[in-house]
Motif scaffolding. Structure first.
Motif, PDB file in Angstrom:
ATOM      1  N   GLU A  52      15.937  27.794   4.345  1.00 41.15           N
ATOM      2  CA  GLU A  52      15.803  28.480   5.584  1.00 41.15           C
ATOM      3  C   GLU A  52      14.986  28.237   6.333  1.00 41.15           C
ATOM      4  O   GLU A  52      13.880  28.532   6.261  1.00 41.15           O
ATOM      5  CB  GLU A  52      16.204  30.042   5.169  1.00 41.15           C
ATOM      6  N   HIS A  53      15.574  27.376   7.442  1.00 36.97           N
ATOM      7  CA  HIS A  53      14.251  27.248   8.454  1.00 36.97           C
ATOM      8  C   HIS A  53      13.492  28.383   9.069  1.00 36.97           C
ATOM      9  O   HIS A  53      12.357  28.774   9.640  1.00 36.97           O
ATOM     10  CB  HIS A  53      14.701  26.193   9.299  1.00 36.97           C
ATOM     11  N   LEU A  54      14.455  29.508   9.272  1.00 40.80           N
ATOM     12  CA  LEU A  54      13.924  30.566   9.848  1.00 40.80           C
ATOM     13  C   LEU A  54      13.002  31.387   9.107  1.00 40.80           C
ATOM     14  O   LEU A  54      12.545  32.572   9.807  1.00 40.80           O
ATOM     15  CB  LEU A  54      15.242  31.269  10.771  1.00 40.80           C
ATOM     16  N   GLU A  55      13.013  31.282   8.580  1.00 41.28           N
ATOM     17  CA  GLU A  55      12.313  32.233   7.115  1.00 41.28           C
ATOM     18  C   GLU A  55      11.419  30.835   6.164  1.00 41.28           C
ATOM     19  O   GLU A  55      11.451  31.031   5.098  1.00 41.28           O
ATOM     20  CB  GLU A  55      13.443  33.169   6.281  1.00 41.28           C
ATOM     21  N   PRO A  56      10.667  30.420   7.172  1.00 42.29           N
ATOM     22  CA  PRO A  56      10.055  29.182   6.092  1.00 42.29           C
ATOM     23  C   PRO A  56       9.390  29.256   4.975  1.00 42.29           C
ATOM     24  O   PRO A  56       9.647  29.314   3.733  1.00 42.29           O
ATOM     25  CB  PRO A  56      10.010  28.610   7.165  1.00 42.29           C
ATOM     26  N   VAL A  57       8.366  31.201   4.830  1.00 45.20           N
ATOM     27  CA  VAL A  57       7.510  31.247   3.840  1.00 45.20           C
ATOM     28  C   VAL A  57       8.412  31.639   2.521  1.00 45.20           C
ATOM     29  O   VAL A  57       8.452  31.493   1.238  1.00 45.20           O
ATOM     30  CB  VAL A  57       6.894  32.552   4.645  1.00 45.20           C
ATOM     31  N   SER A  58       9.186  33.436   3.336  1.00 46.93           N
ATOM     32  CA  SER A  58       9.903  33.265   1.591  1.00 46.93           C
ATOM     33  C   SER A  58      11.264  32.173   1.225  1.00 46.93           C
ATOM     34  O   SER A  58      11.502  32.216   0.426  1.00 46.93           O
ATOM     35  CB  SER A  58      10.461  34.715   2.228  1.00 46.93           C
ATOM     36  N   SER A  59      11.973  31.088   1.922  1.00 44.81           N
ATOM     37  CA  SER A  59      12.813  30.605   1.272  1.00 44.81           C
ATOM     38  C   SER A  59      12.397  29.510   0.542  1.00 44.81           C
ATOM     39  O   SER A  59      12.544  28.947  -0.502  1.00 44.81           O
ATOM     40  CB  SER A  59      13.564  29.463   2.781  1.00 44.81           C
ATOM     41  N   GLN A  88       2.028  28.383   2.596  1.00 52.11           N
ATOM     42  CA  GLN A  88       1.922  30.242   2.045  1.00 52.11           C
ATOM     43  C   GLN A  88       2.976  30.108   0.857  1.00 52.11           C
ATOM     44  O   GLN A  88       2.938  31.369   0.595  1.00 52.11           O
ATOM     45  CB  GLN A  88       2.428  30.532   3.498  1.00 52.11           C
ATOM     46  N   GLY A  89       4.635  29.680   1.185  1.00 49.27           N
ATOM     47  CA  GLY A  89       5.632  30.152   0.546  1.00 49.27           C
ATOM     48  C   GLY A  89       5.180  29.469  -1.311  1.00 49.27           C
ATOM     49  O   GLY A  89       5.514  30.120  -1.757  1.00 49.27           O
ATOM     50  N   VAL A  90       4.664  28.689  -0.928  1.00 48.80           N
ATOM     51  CA  VAL A  90       4.549  27.825  -2.320  1.00 48.80           C
ATOM     52  C   VAL A  90       3.367  28.435  -2.492  1.00 48.80           C
ATOM     53  O   VAL A  90       3.445  28.768  -4.343  1.00 48.80           O
ATOM     54  CB  VAL A  90       3.792  26.179  -1.984  1.00 48.80           C
ATOM     55  N   TYR A  91       2.430  28.719  -2.327  1.00 48.57           N
ATOM     56  CA  TYR A  91       1.535  29.360  -2.834  1.00 48.57           C
ATOM     57  C   TYR A  91       1.932  30.993  -3.155  1.00 48.57           C
ATOM     58  O   TYR A  91       1.835  31.904  -4.705  1.00 48.57           O
ATOM     59  CB  TYR A  91      -0.252  30.305  -1.636  1.00 48.57           C
ATOM     60  N   GLN A  92       2.652  31.975  -3.044  1.00 49.39           N
ATOM     61  CA  GLN A  92       2.962  32.905  -3.377  1.00 49.39           C
ATOM     62  C   GLN A  92       3.640  32.950  -4.398  1.00 49.39           C
ATOM     63  O   GLN A  92       4.270  33.312  -5.436  1.00 49.39           O
ATOM     64  CB  GLN A  92       3.921  33.432  -2.183  1.00 49.39           C
ATOM     65  N   ALA A  93       5.084  31.316  -4.884  1.00 48.68           N
ATOM     66  CA  ALA A  93       6.020  31.286  -6.116  1.00 48.68           C
ATOM     67  C   ALA A  93       4.715  30.540  -7.298  1.00 48.68           C
ATOM     68  O   ALA A  93       4.617  31.746  -8.195  1.00 48.68           O
ATOM     69  CB  ALA A  93       6.637  29.894  -5.742  1.00 48.68           C
TER      70      ALA A  93
END
Length: 207
Positions: A52-59, A88-93
């Motif tokens: 989902e491009h509108l939610e890049p971090v969480s997606s 940022q999303g990768v780091y959180q994962a």
């Protein structure tokens, strides 16, 4: 990060976070990535992006978690991210799965610096100096308005081919730099970055 592999001329196994033919800047970064790939310094395990491009971090966090389940410990040497919102999303994962896989990225913001300063997976990023980017653009625009194109062409960042374009050089910001002093942000990043970060010799100028 893998000196033995470099010494033995073995490729580093990379999970590539990238979307081709999506944003022009990403495609430019892909050119640099493919150079290392073509000479055998890196091996791409697979290329992933957000759902989902509108939610890049969480997606991107969700997508990374799914991908990590496919690989055993030690199969992924590092994760390369073409864009810091994806990073940022990768780091959180990685944090939530307690993974020790190192990651690197392109671009920087205060959130990226804060994550890097935690001393975990986020090891480095390649970026331009955002404080100097505006000055660069104003100089080029002023010279264009004055029709002083010869002065533009004299700049080291100018390339006649292809298409008379200019490229702002990137600088590597390392985790140990942002951890060397407390409360580092974009505003004071120059305090800990290498001298290349504040070098403006690539900018066009005139008398």
């Amino acid at each position: 990060m893998y000196p033995k592999k470099v010494e033995n001329k073995e490729p580093v196994n990379i999970l590539q976070v990238q979307e081709e033919n999506y944003i022009i800047a990403f495609d430019r970064r892909q050119i640099g990535y493919k150079l290392y790939e073509s000479v055998g310094k890196i091996r791409t395990l697979e290329q992933i992006g957000p759902d989902e491009h509108l939610e890049p971090v969480s997606s991107m966090k969700d997508a990374t978690k799914r991908i990590l389940e496919k690989y055993n410990d030690g199969e992924i040497d590092a994760i390369w991210c073409s864009y810091d919102a994806y990073a940022q999303g990768v780091y959180q994962a990685l944090k939530e799965t307690d993974s020790d896989i190192p990651m690197v990225s392109v671009d920087i913001c205060d959130d990226d610096i804060r994550y890097m300063a935690e001393g975990k997976n986020w090891k480095a990023c390649a970026t331009t100096n955002w404080m100097l980017n505006g000055e660069f653009a104003c100089r080029v625009l002023a010279l264009e308005m004055a029709e002083q194109y010869d002065d533009i062409k004299k700049a080291s960042s100018y390339y006649e081919s292809p298409g008379m374009w200019m490229e702002i050089p990137s600088i590597l910001i390392r985790q140990e730099e942002v951890m060397s002093k407390p409360n580092i942000t974009l505003a004071n990043l120059s305090d800990v970055a290498t001298a290349a970060y504040t070098d403006s010799s690539y900018m066009p100028t005139c008398d």
